[in-house]
Scaffold this active site. Structure first.
Site, PDB file in Angstrom:
ATOM      1  N   HIS A 102      27.034  30.748 -37.892  1.00 43.39           N
ATOM      2  CA  HIS A 102      25.828  30.713 -38.458  1.00 43.39           C
ATOM      3  C   HIS A 102      25.400  32.333 -38.700  1.00 43.39           C
ATOM      4  O   HIS A 102      25.849  33.093 -37.905  1.00 43.39           O
ATOM      5  CB  HIS A 102      24.573  30.188 -37.845  1.00 43.39           C
ATOM      6  CG  HIS A 102      24.412  30.804 -36.375  1.00 43.39           C
ATOM      7  ND1 HIS A 102      25.288  30.325 -35.314  1.00 43.39           N
ATOM      8  CD2 HIS A 102      23.677  31.357 -35.790  1.00 43.39           C
ATOM      9  CE1 HIS A 102      24.863  30.835 -34.411  1.00 43.39           C
ATOM     10  NE2 HIS A 102      23.673  31.622 -34.571  1.00 43.39           N
ATOM     11  N   HIS A 104      22.062  34.744 -39.492  1.00 44.87           N
ATOM     12  CA  HIS A 104      20.693  35.024 -39.595  1.00 44.87           C
ATOM     13  C   HIS A 104      20.395  35.909 -40.971  1.00 44.87           C
ATOM     14  O   HIS A 104      20.982  36.680 -41.104  1.00 44.87           O
ATOM     15  CB  HIS A 104      20.486  35.872 -38.397  1.00 44.87           C
ATOM     16  CG  HIS A 104      20.732  35.419 -36.890  1.00 44.87           C
ATOM     17  ND1 HIS A 104      19.752  34.729 -36.147  1.00 44.87           N
ATOM     18  CD2 HIS A 104      21.946  35.259 -36.322  1.00 44.87           C
ATOM     19  CE1 HIS A 104      20.145  34.318 -35.104  1.00 44.87           C
ATOM     20  NE2 HIS A 104      21.740  34.628 -35.287  1.00 44.87           N
TER      21      HIS A 104
HETATM   22  P1  AMP Z   1      23.040  33.237 -31.908  1.00 46.37           P
HETATM   23  O1  AMP Z   1      22.712  33.982 -30.609  1.00 46.37           O
HETATM   24  O2  AMP Z   1      23.392  34.106 -32.973  1.00 46.37           O
HETATM   25  O3  AMP Z   1      23.933  32.000 -31.613  1.00 46.37           O
HETATM   26  O4  AMP Z   1      21.538  32.643 -32.243  1.00 46.37           O
HETATM   27  C1  AMP Z   1      20.797  31.271 -32.305  1.00 46.37           C
HETATM   28  C2  AMP Z   1      19.701  31.376 -32.963  1.00 46.37           C
HETATM   29  O5  AMP Z   1      19.404  29.765 -33.015  1.00 46.37           O
HETATM   30  C3  AMP Z   1      18.605  31.922 -32.261  1.00 46.37           C
HETATM   31  O6  AMP Z   1      17.977  32.974 -33.094  1.00 46.37           O
HETATM   32  C4  AMP Z   1      17.593  30.720 -31.814  1.00 46.37           C
HETATM   33  O7  AMP Z   1      16.228  31.276 -31.718  1.00 46.37           O
HETATM   34  C5  AMP Z   1      18.231  29.791 -32.925  1.00 46.37           C
HETATM   35  N1  AMP Z   1      17.758  28.444 -32.233  1.00 46.37           N
HETATM   36  C6  AMP Z   1      18.224  27.669 -31.290  1.00 46.37           C
HETATM   37  N2  AMP Z   1      17.905  26.348 -31.431  1.00 46.37           N
HETATM   38  C7  AMP Z   1      17.303  26.241 -32.525  1.00 46.37           C
HETATM   39  C8  AMP Z   1      16.911  24.937 -33.419  1.00 46.37           C
HETATM   40  N3  AMP Z   1      16.914  23.857 -32.698  1.00 46.37           N
HETATM   41  N4  AMP Z   1      16.545  25.185 -34.407  1.00 46.37           N
HETATM   42  C9  AMP Z   1      16.651  26.336 -35.216  1.00 46.37           C
HETATM   43  N5  AMP Z   1      16.741  27.553 -34.452  1.00 46.37           N
HETATM   44  C10 AMP Z   1      17.364  27.432 -33.349  1.00 46.37           C
END
Ligand code: AMP
Length: 139
Positions: A102, A104
């Site tokens: 993903h 951001h």
């Molecule tokens: P990463 O460290 O790049 O894997 O970031 C994962 C992101 O997913 C973090 O910014 C979390 O706040 C976000 N996140 C975790 N669970 C959910 C969810 N159920 N829906 C939307 N975002 C989420």
């Protein structure tokens, strides 16, 4: 490391858990990050399974960046941002916490620092309002 189909974004993609979705096409979805590092923080998630950029099909990577661009342009307008931060993390040592690729997309205002990564859960009504703003800007 292999792809785990039980990760939270895979569940969102399968419709097993809810999200504040703002965009979907054949290749990707975009929904709001529940622990935003700034108001309007969104995530662009390819539908194809991969842990991150290290194991992704290059064809998936080629398709995702134009979608990230589309969301970034809409985000800048929707949140009257001065700039946009695009971030992408790979494996725990790289800062990754959810193991489905993903990106951001975070609207930035001059002089306002980012909040903590995976910090505080945002109120559902705020996420819904920001999703609506971003959706409207996407047209
Ligand atoms: P990463 O460290 O790049 O894997 O970031 C994962 C992101 O997913 C973090 O910014 C979390 O706040 C976000 N996140 C975790 N669970 C959910 C969810 N159920 N829906 C939307 N975002 C989420």
């Amino acid at each position: 490391m292999s792809y785990d189909t039980g990760n939270i974004f895979a569940k969102i993609l399968r419709g097993e858990i809810p999200s504040h979705k703002v965009y979907e096409d054949d290749d990707a979805v975009c929904f709001m990050d529940v622990m935003p590092q700034a108001p309007g923080h969104a995530l662009v998630v390819p539908k194809a399974p991969s842990r991150n950029v290290l194991d992704a099909d290059p064809a998936v990577l080629a398709k995702i960046l134009p979608i990230v661009q589309k969301i970034a342009i809409a985000s800048k307008a929707a949140f009257a941002a001065d700039g946009i931060t695009v971030m992408q993390f790979n494996e725990p040592a790289g800062g990754q916490t959810v193991f489905h690729l993903h990106y951001h997309v975070i609207p930035r205002i001059d002089g306002v620092p980012l909040k903590a990564h995976s910090g505080k859960m945002e109120d559902g009504a705020v996420l819904a309002a920001n999703a609506a703003k971003l959706k409207a800007a996407l047209g």
